[in-house]
Design an enzyme around this catalytic site. Structure first.
Site, short mmCIF file in Angstrom:
data_model
loop_
_atom_site.label_atom_id
_atom_site.label_comp_id
_atom_site.label_asym_id
_atom_site.label_seq_id
_atom_site.Cartn_x
_atom_site.Cartn_y
_atom_site.Cartn_z
N ASP A 24 0.88 -1.16 0.00
CA ASP A 24 0.00 0.00 0.00
C ASP A 24 0.93 1.23 0.00
OD1 ASP A 24 -2.48 1.49 0.55
OD2 ASP A 24 -1.62 1.79 2.53
N LEU A 25 0.40 2.40 -0.32
CA LEU A 25 1.27 3.59 -0.39
C LEU A 25 1.15 4.45 0.86
CD1 LEU A 25 3.21 5.37 -2.03
CD2 LEU A 25 1.22 6.43 -3.10
N ASP A 26 -0.01 5.10 1.00
CA ASP A 26 -0.19 6.02 2.12
C ASP A 26 -0.21 5.25 3.43
OD1 ASP A 26 -0.92 8.13 3.81
OD2 ASP A 26 -3.04 7.83 3.41
N THR A 32 1.31 10.24 3.66
CA THR A 32 0.62 11.34 2.97
C THR A 32 -0.68 11.70 3.68
OG1 THR A 32 -0.08 9.60 1.45
CG2 THR A 32 1.56 11.14 0.63
N LYS A 60 -8.55 6.85 5.92
CA LYS A 60 -7.35 6.13 5.51
C LYS A 60 -7.70 4.90 4.67
CE LYS A 60 -4.21 7.86 8.97
NZ LYS A 60 -3.38 7.61 10.14
N GLY A 61 -7.11 4.80 3.50
CA GLY A 61 -7.34 3.67 2.61
C GLY A 61 -8.64 3.77 1.83
N ARG A 64 -11.12 8.67 -2.87
CA ARG A 64 -11.37 10.12 -2.78
C ARG A 64 -12.87 10.42 -2.69
NH1 ARG A 64 -8.73 13.40 -7.55
NH2 ARG A 64 -7.03 11.97 -7.00
N SER A 129 -2.49 0.68 -4.39
CA SER A 129 -2.97 1.85 -3.64
C SER A 129 -4.29 2.37 -4.19
CB SER A 129 -1.92 2.97 -3.76
OG SER A 129 -2.44 4.21 -3.32
N ALA A 130 -5.10 2.96 -3.29
CA ALA A 130 -6.36 3.58 -3.70
C ALA A 130 -6.11 4.95 -4.34
CB ALA A 130 -7.26 3.75 -2.49
N SER A 131 -4.90 5.48 -4.19
CA SER A 131 -4.65 6.86 -4.63
C SER A 131 -4.52 7.00 -6.14
CB SER A 131 -3.37 7.39 -3.97
OG SER A 131 -3.09 8.69 -4.47
N ASN A 133 -3.09 9.55 -7.23
CA ASN A 133 -1.86 10.34 -7.33
C ASN A 133 -0.62 9.49 -7.05
OD1 ASN A 133 -3.18 12.99 -7.67
ND2 ASN A 133 -3.94 12.64 -5.59
N LYS A 160 -10.98 -0.94 -2.04
CA LYS A 160 -10.77 -1.83 -0.89
C LYS A 160 -11.98 -1.66 0.05
CE LYS A 160 -5.85 -0.59 -1.14
NZ LYS A 160 -4.74 0.15 -0.50
N GLU A 184 -0.16 -3.44 4.57
CA GLU A 184 -1.29 -2.50 4.65
C GLU A 184 -1.37 -1.81 6.01
OE1 GLU A 184 -3.88 -0.85 3.80
OE2 GLU A 184 -4.10 -1.32 1.69
N ASP A 185 -1.85 -0.56 5.99
CA ASP A 185 -2.02 0.17 7.26
C ASP A 185 -3.48 0.46 7.57
OD1 ASP A 185 -2.36 2.15 5.19
OD2 ASP A 185 -2.21 3.66 6.78
P1 B16 Z 1 -6.19 10.28 -3.83
P2 B16 Z 1 -3.57 4.21 0.03
C1 B16 Z 1 -5.32 6.21 -0.03
O1 B16 Z 1 -4.03 5.74 -0.25
C2 B16 Z 1 -5.36 7.09 1.20
O2 B16 Z 1 -5.08 6.31 2.36
C3 B16 Z 1 -6.71 7.71 1.35
O3 B16 Z 1 -6.75 8.55 2.49
C4 B16 Z 1 -7.05 8.50 0.09
O4 B16 Z 1 -8.35 9.05 0.17
C5 B16 Z 1 -6.95 7.57 -1.13
O5 B16 Z 1 -5.65 7.00 -1.19
C6 B16 Z 1 -7.23 8.29 -2.43
O6 B16 Z 1 -6.18 9.21 -2.64
O7 B16 Z 1 -7.11 11.40 -3.43
O8 B16 Z 1 -4.74 10.68 -3.92
O9 B16 Z 1 -6.66 9.57 -5.07
O10 B16 Z 1 -3.52 4.08 1.52
O11 B16 Z 1 -4.56 3.28 -0.64
O12 B16 Z 1 -2.21 4.16 -0.60
MG MG Z 2 -2.80 3.14 3.34
#
Ligand code: B16
Ligand code: MG
Length: 232
Positions: A24-26, A32, A60-61, A64, A129-131, A133, A160, A184-185
């Site tokens: 996982d990233l964040d 972040t 978290k996780g 958006r 990752s869900a991000s 970015n 997730k 994972e966190d």
């Molecule tokens: P973005 P992960 C998740 O990252 C974050 O934990 C979560 O807080 C955030 O809303 C989500 O990414 C979406 O991020 O706005 O950058 O697309 O923990 O899955 O790496």
């Molecule tokens: Mg995370």
């Protein structure tokens, strides 16, 4: 006469059944969440909503879109579809202002060393990752080339705890789920790993991640063999 001291026999390495590590990233590679918090807090303030660090834990996780729904529920406030999309874009713009300032110093302790050890062992590495970015963040912290596959919020349709992100990561690496371990966190991420029938290492505490196969406080000083033995 040349005297060569015999070297001690090397320790047998843990017999690993793991061929792919999915991160996982964040909260695992980089924190972040603190920047997400500042951007969500600014948006919430504009909407007249009080948004605390405790509230931020719930995001978290989470994707958006789902995050904005949670923020709005704290009002509670309803936005038109157009205003909802505009709010998402504003929040992401502020978040990116922070992300564009970060560098490798933001990598969490021990992560770079652990990643290098995994790769040196010939074990594949993937990001799950869900991000949306994620690529930009990996570029900023100089880790983009350390992953065999990057599956992020742009590549999946199901967030997730759906296992899609991790199953796609395993598939991209050509490894069956049973030989993958997810780091994972977030509770939803642990469930996603379990739903994918993968091993899961929770990065954090048992109160949130109790369903993971094993827990670590972070990567600092973490030995690969010792961890693989815990998963065997
Ligand atoms: P973005 P992960 C998740 O990252 C974050 O934990 C979560 O807080 C955030 O809303 C989500 O990414 C979406 O991020 O706005 O950058 O697309 O923990 O899955 O790496
Ligand atoms: Mg995370």
């Amino acid at each position: 006469m040349l005297h060569i001291r015999p070297t001690a026999p090397t320790e047998p390495t843990a017999r690993t059944m793991i061929d792919c590590c999915i991160f996982d990233l964040d909260g695992v590679i980089v924190d972040t969440a603190k920047y997400h918090f500042l951007a969500w807090k600014r948006l919430a303030a504009e909407l007249g909503i009080n948004f605390t660090e405790t509230d931020n834990e719930r995001l978290k996780g989470v994707s958006r879109v789902e995050s904005l729904k949670i923020v709005l529920s704290l009002g509670p406030i309803t936005l038109s579809p157009a205003d909802f999309d505009a709010a998402l874009a504003r929040k992401n713009g502020w978040y990116l202002d922070y992300i564009n300032q970060i560098g490798p110093e933001e990598i969490l302790p021990g992560v770079a060393v652990f990643l290098a050890a995994v790769r040196a062992r010939g074990i594949k590495t993937a990001l799950g990752s869900a991000s949306k970015n994620a690529r930009l963040i990996l570029e900023r912290i100089d880790l983009l080339d350390e992953f065999d596959a990057i599956i992020d919020g742009n590549a999946v349709s199901n967030a997730k705890p759906d296992p899609e992100v991790f199953l796609r990561a395993a598939q991209a690496c050509g490894i069956v789920p049973a030989r993958c371990v997810v780091f994972e966190d977030a509770a939803a991420g642990v469930e996603a790993a379990l739903n994918a029938r993968m091993k899961c290492v929770g990065v954090g505490s048992a109160d949130v991640l109790g369903r993971a196969h094993t827990l670590i406080p972070g990567f600092a000083g973490l030995g690969l063999d010792a961890l693989l033995a815990r998963l065997a």
